[in-house]
Design a protein around this motif. Structure first.
Motif, PDB file in Angstrom:
ATOM      1  N   GLY A 200      95.311  49.157  59.088  1.00  0.00           N
ATOM      2  CA  GLY A 200      95.239  49.473  57.589  1.00  0.00           C
ATOM      3  C   GLY A 200      96.215  50.879  57.443  1.00  0.00           C
ATOM      4  O   GLY A 200      96.896  51.231  58.297  1.00  0.00           O
ATOM      5  N   ASP A 201      95.839  51.198  56.395  1.00  0.00           N
ATOM      6  CA  ASP A 201      96.639  52.655  56.007  1.00  0.00           C
ATOM      7  C   ASP A 201      95.463  53.362  55.277  1.00  0.00           C
ATOM      8  O   ASP A 201      95.546  53.513  54.037  1.00  0.00           O
ATOM      9  CB  ASP A 201      97.793  52.236  54.942  1.00  0.00           C
ATOM     10  N   TYR A 202      94.829  54.094  56.169  1.00  0.00           N
ATOM     11  CA  TYR A 202      93.691  54.909  55.791  1.00  0.00           C
ATOM     12  C   TYR A 202      94.089  56.624  55.325  1.00  0.00           C
ATOM     13  O   TYR A 202      94.790  57.042  56.440  1.00  0.00           O
ATOM     14  CB  TYR A 202      92.675  55.047  56.690  1.00  0.00           C
ATOM     15  N   SER A 203      93.928  56.914  54.353  1.00  0.00           N
ATOM     16  CA  SER A 203      94.109  58.367  53.947  1.00  0.00           C
ATOM     17  C   SER A 203      93.001  59.090  54.549  1.00  0.00           C
ATOM     18  O   SER A 203      92.147  58.570  54.944  1.00  0.00           O
ATOM     19  CB  SER A 203      94.286  58.504  52.475  1.00  0.00           C
ATOM     20  N   ALA A 206      90.026  58.356  52.444  1.00  0.00           N
ATOM     21  CA  ALA A 206      89.485  56.948  52.890  1.00  0.00           C
ATOM     22  C   ALA A 206      88.869  57.196  54.005  1.00  0.00           C
ATOM     23  O   ALA A 206      87.303  56.545  54.441  1.00  0.00           O
ATOM     24  CB  ALA A 206      90.535  55.969  52.987  1.00  0.00           C
ATOM     25  N   PHE A 207      89.309  57.861  55.197  1.00  0.00           N
ATOM     26  CA  PHE A 207      88.569  57.703  56.393  1.00  0.00           C
ATOM     27  C   PHE A 207      87.058  58.628  56.078  1.00  0.00           C
ATOM     28  O   PHE A 207      86.315  58.183  56.852  1.00  0.00           O
ATOM     29  CB  PHE A 207      89.452  58.828  57.103  1.00  0.00           C
ATOM     30  N   LYS A 208      87.324  59.667  55.452  1.00  0.00           N
ATOM     31  CA  LYS A 208      86.009  60.606  55.315  1.00  0.00           C
ATOM     32  C   LYS A 208      85.046  59.449  54.446  1.00  0.00           C
ATOM     33  O   LYS A 208      83.751  59.595  54.846  1.00  0.00           O
ATOM     34  CB  LYS A 208      86.277  61.721  54.459  1.00  0.00           C
ATOM     35  N   GLY A 209      85.526  58.823  53.489  1.00  0.00           N
ATOM     36  CA  GLY A 209      84.640  57.909  52.778  1.00  0.00           C
ATOM     37  C   GLY A 209      84.066  56.833  53.783  1.00  0.00           C
ATOM     38  O   GLY A 209      82.868  56.471  53.332  1.00  0.00           O
ATOM     39  N   LEU A 210      84.867  56.416  54.814  1.00  0.00           N
ATOM     40  CA  LEU A 210      84.250  55.311  55.518  1.00  0.00           C
ATOM     41  C   LEU A 210      82.989  55.989  56.341  1.00  0.00           C
ATOM     42  O   LEU A 210      82.110  55.165  56.588  1.00  0.00           O
ATOM     43  CB  LEU A 210      85.529  54.932  56.315  1.00  0.00           C
TER      44      LEU A 210
END
Length: 247
Positions: A200-203, A206-210
């Motif tokens: 994927g392409d995680y900002s 997005a990484f923090k939200g995950l």
């Protein structure tokens, strides 16, 4: 009205589960006696039925609570939705059973199976229980990229990726008693970020939200904590620190 033990015996769940549902505000008994006995009404039992239908479909408890306590919640509409989803689930399970039966025949040399037939009923990309939440949190583009990347991987590549991910979980579990900002923790979390971005392409957001989802959604928590109790919380904190340092 029924006491908690009577409800537990009737439904086939534990008293502890009913106590937990009460503690988190999911299913509050109609009344509690002065002696501390929880008493459940017919309306409580109808709500419990809804809860267990949602649980059978892998909804997290927090989401079930939000649904059944919503002013717009409609019991008949919910039952129709349960029926539709369970029929779809049954259809998928029936196909997987057929695949098992044919695979047994194949092992015995009675029939031949094509590579495609060996995986009939498996559709982890389309049926991923977390996909809807991922789309809502991070948008369609990142999820579509992840799905496309997985779909384009060979079986051998997917197996290698799963092996690497599981080993990383074990490595993180081995050090989760350390501070999440320790060099070792951050080094392993960097590897986690790298692995995720292979599919994927995680900002950083997005990484923090995950990481937050690892704790807020009990399905994630249960899966991750199989490698070590408290691992989901540890990963959330380490991922938050990693992301904040790189913004």
């Amino acid at each position: 009205m029924l006491r908690v033990k009577e409800v537990a015996d009737l439904v086939g769940i534990s008293v502890r589960t009913l106590h937990h549902y009460d503690d988190i505000g999911l299913l509050t008994p109609e009344k509690t006696t002065e002696a501390g006995y929880r008493l459940y009404s017919s309306e409580n039992l109808e709500t419990l039925q809804q809860i267990l239908f949602f649980r059978a479909l892998d909804f997290p408890l927090k989401q079930i609570r939000d649904i059944v306590q919503s002013p717009s919640f409609d019991q008949e509409e919910a039952l129709l939705m349960h029926r539709k989803m369970l029929l779809a689930k049954r259809q998928n399970l029936d196909q997987m059973i057929k695949t098992i039966d044919k695979s047994l025949q194949h092992v015995k040399g009675e029939v031949e199976m094509t590579d495609k037939e060996k995986f009939a009923g498996f559709d982890f990309i389309k049926n991923n229980a977390y996909e809807k939440e991922a789309r809502e949190r991070w948008g369609d583009e990142a999820v579509d990229q992840s799905n496309e990347a997985i779909a384009n991987m060979s079986d051998k590549k997917q197996e290698a990726l799963n092996t690497e991910i599981n080993q990383l979980y074990r490595d993180l579990a081995a050090i989760c008693h350390n501070p999440p900002d320790s060099p070792k923790a951050q080094s392993l979390i960097h590897e986690w970020y790298r692995l995720l971005n292979e599919i994927g392409d995680y900002s950083m957001d997005a990484f923090k939200g995950l990481g937050e989802l690892y704790v807020s959604d009990e399905r994630f928590t249960n899966n991750i904590d199989q490698f070590g109790e408290g691992l989901a919380i540890f990963m959330r904190e380490a991922m938050r620190i990693y992301a904040d340092r790189r913004k």
